[in-house]
Scaffold this active site. Structure first.
Site, PDB file in Angstrom:
ATOM      1  N   GLU A  74       0.820  -1.213   0.000  1.00  0.00           N
ATOM      2  CA  GLU A  74       0.000   0.000   0.000  1.00  0.00           C
ATOM      3  C   GLU A  74       0.855   1.264   0.000  1.00  0.00           C
ATOM      4  O   GLU A  74       1.936   1.285   0.595  1.00  0.00           O
ATOM      5  CB  GLU A  74      -0.879   0.023   1.256  1.00  0.00           C
ATOM      6  CG  GLU A  74      -1.837  -1.136   1.314  1.00  0.00           C
ATOM      7  CD  GLU A  74      -2.451  -1.365   2.695  1.00  0.00           C
ATOM      8  OE1 GLU A  74      -3.634  -1.742   2.742  1.00  0.00           O
ATOM      9  OE2 GLU A  74      -1.753  -1.168   3.704  1.00  0.00           O
ATOM     10  N   ASP A 245      -7.452  -5.000   8.571  1.00  0.00           N
ATOM     11  CA  ASP A 245      -7.174  -3.734   7.884  1.00  0.00           C
ATOM     12  C   ASP A 245      -7.104  -3.896   6.372  1.00  0.00           C
ATOM     13  O   ASP A 245      -6.406  -3.173   5.691  1.00  0.00           O
ATOM     14  CB  ASP A 245      -5.874  -3.106   8.427  1.00  0.00           C
ATOM     15  CG  ASP A 245      -4.675  -4.037   8.283  1.00  0.00           C
ATOM     16  OD1 ASP A 245      -4.850  -5.165   7.781  1.00  0.00           O
ATOM     17  OD2 ASP A 245      -3.559  -3.641   8.643  1.00  0.00           O
TER      18      ASP A 245
END
Ligand code: NAD
Length: 361
Positions: A74, A245
């Site tokens: 990410e 998450d």
């Protein structure tokens, strides 16, 4: 260099603008020890709180995620108009089986005025610190007053930092540990010895949550897991659910979400990645920054279950890099200077700069 290569003409010494301070893992470890871990965690909590108070000033976007079967990579950018930061971070729950970490990270802080980087840093340790500080911040505003006992489910890389931040910021005195891997719990017991916390290893999650006013789930598994069942969460408890998450990666039974008041960082990201991905799109949430600024209610009663559905947001990393940048200001020699930015004598003559280093002859 091969035998036929000519030696390169050395590039003239780069200007000060070309150098960017780089905080290595080693430098970060020394800095945290110099400041003291509890102090660093408390400073970071205050720093994140300060930036959450000015939330509307930041550019915000859900992080940019590249998913694979076994993990995610990410990028997490944000800016307050004066500074810009991004973090590169991965999440690969199966990595530990190969002796690698689940989460590693590095990041950059830059000046908006010029776009030039101010700082390049390791962020694996810094992420553990800022994630713990964010949990402590949520608990400071949402946990029952005077909470002393915390259950820590998932005793991996983040666990000790979570417990120590809640000790430093909220004043817990007891942590009850559980992990499916007893070796992880044993490691945590060893590491927290001497912390001043009473550390209680447990053999099930059910046992760990007994008497806890704060429950933190921080497990790693790339699937919809149920680490906390509905019957394990009593009235008045505060939950920091931070291990789930990613899309398809959660820790809580949906029935808990139906009973709890849910607090989040940035809803457009949390709806994709958080526990609330299990709920309809209109499931009500409150943004933590609004509780901090007094624009929204936090805990309203002793019996309310408060849930911080924490996924990790770019502003926390921005805060952490700003904290690091300021801490380095008083720490001579902590960072290495990297020759990272090209510095042609004439800014439009990048080619000329390259030619300065061409092999002679
Ligand atoms: P880790 O792999 O070091 O530790 C995870 C631990 O969870 C392991 O010890 C594992 O045995 C345990 N576990 C797995 N399933 C379990 C279960 N059902 N019950 C109890 N224990 C279980 O990982 P880590 O670095 O500590 O990170 C943990 C999680 O937190 C990861 O999913 C990571 O992506 C997430 N994380 C979130 C944030 C955030 O800001 N919210 C930040 C960092 C990490």
């Amino acid at each position: 260099m091969t035998m036929t290569d000519k030696p390169a003409t050395p590039r003239p010494a780069p200007s000060a603008q070309a150098f960017v301070p780089f905080v290595s893992v080693d430098a970060m470890m020394r800095l945290v020890h110099r400041i003291g871990l509890p102090t660093a965690l408390a400073q970071l909590t205050d720093r994140i709180e300060g930036d959450f108070r000015r939330w509307p000033e930041f550019d915000k976007t859900p992080r940019v995620a590249a998913h694979s079967e076994i993990g995610v990579i990410e990028l997490m950018p944000t800016s307050d108009g004066t500074h810009y930061a991004f973090k590169y971070v991965n999440g690969h729950p199966s990595n530990t089986r190969a002796g690698l970490q689940t989460v590693t990270a590095f990041g950059v802080l830059a000046r908006v005025a010029t776009g030039y980087p101010l700082l390049f840093a390791e962020m694996t340790l810094l992420t553990a610190l800022r994630t713990a500080a964010t949990s402590a911040l949520a608990a400071r505003h949402l946990a029952p007053k005077g909470a002393k006992v915390m259950a820590m489910i998932g005793n991996g890389a983040q666990a000790e930092f979570q417990a120590l931040a809640l000790q430093a910021v909220v004043g817990i005195d007891t942590v009850r540990l559980y992990d499916t891997d007893a070796g992880a719990t044993a490691k945590c017991v060893r590491n927290l010895a001497g912390s001043g916390l009473s550390v209680i290893p447990c053999t099930s999650a059910e046992e760990a949550v007994q008497g806890a006013q704060i429950i933190t789930t921080c497990t790693a598994d790339k699937r919809l897991a149920t680490v906390l069942h509905d019957n394990m969460v009593g009235a008045g408890v505060h939950i920091n659910a931070i291990g789930g998450d990613c899309p398809g990666k959660t820790e809580l039974a949906p029935a808990i979400l139906a009973r709890a008041s849910t607090f989040v960082e940035y809803p457009p990201q949390t709806r994709i990645e958080g526990e609330i991905q299990q709920m309809p799109a209109e499931h009500p949430v409150t943004e933590l920054w609004q509780v901090i600024t007094g624009q929204a209610a936090g805990r309203a009663s002793d019996r309310q279950i408060t849930l911080f559905d924490g996924v990790g947001f770019a502003i926390e990393d921005f805060s952490a890099l700003m904290w690091l940048h300021e801490a380095l200001g008083t720490e001579t020699g902590a960072a290495q200077m990297l020759d990272l930015i090209a510095d042609p004598d004439d800014p439009r003559d990048l080619y000329g700069m390259l030619m300065r280093s061409r092999p002679e002859g």
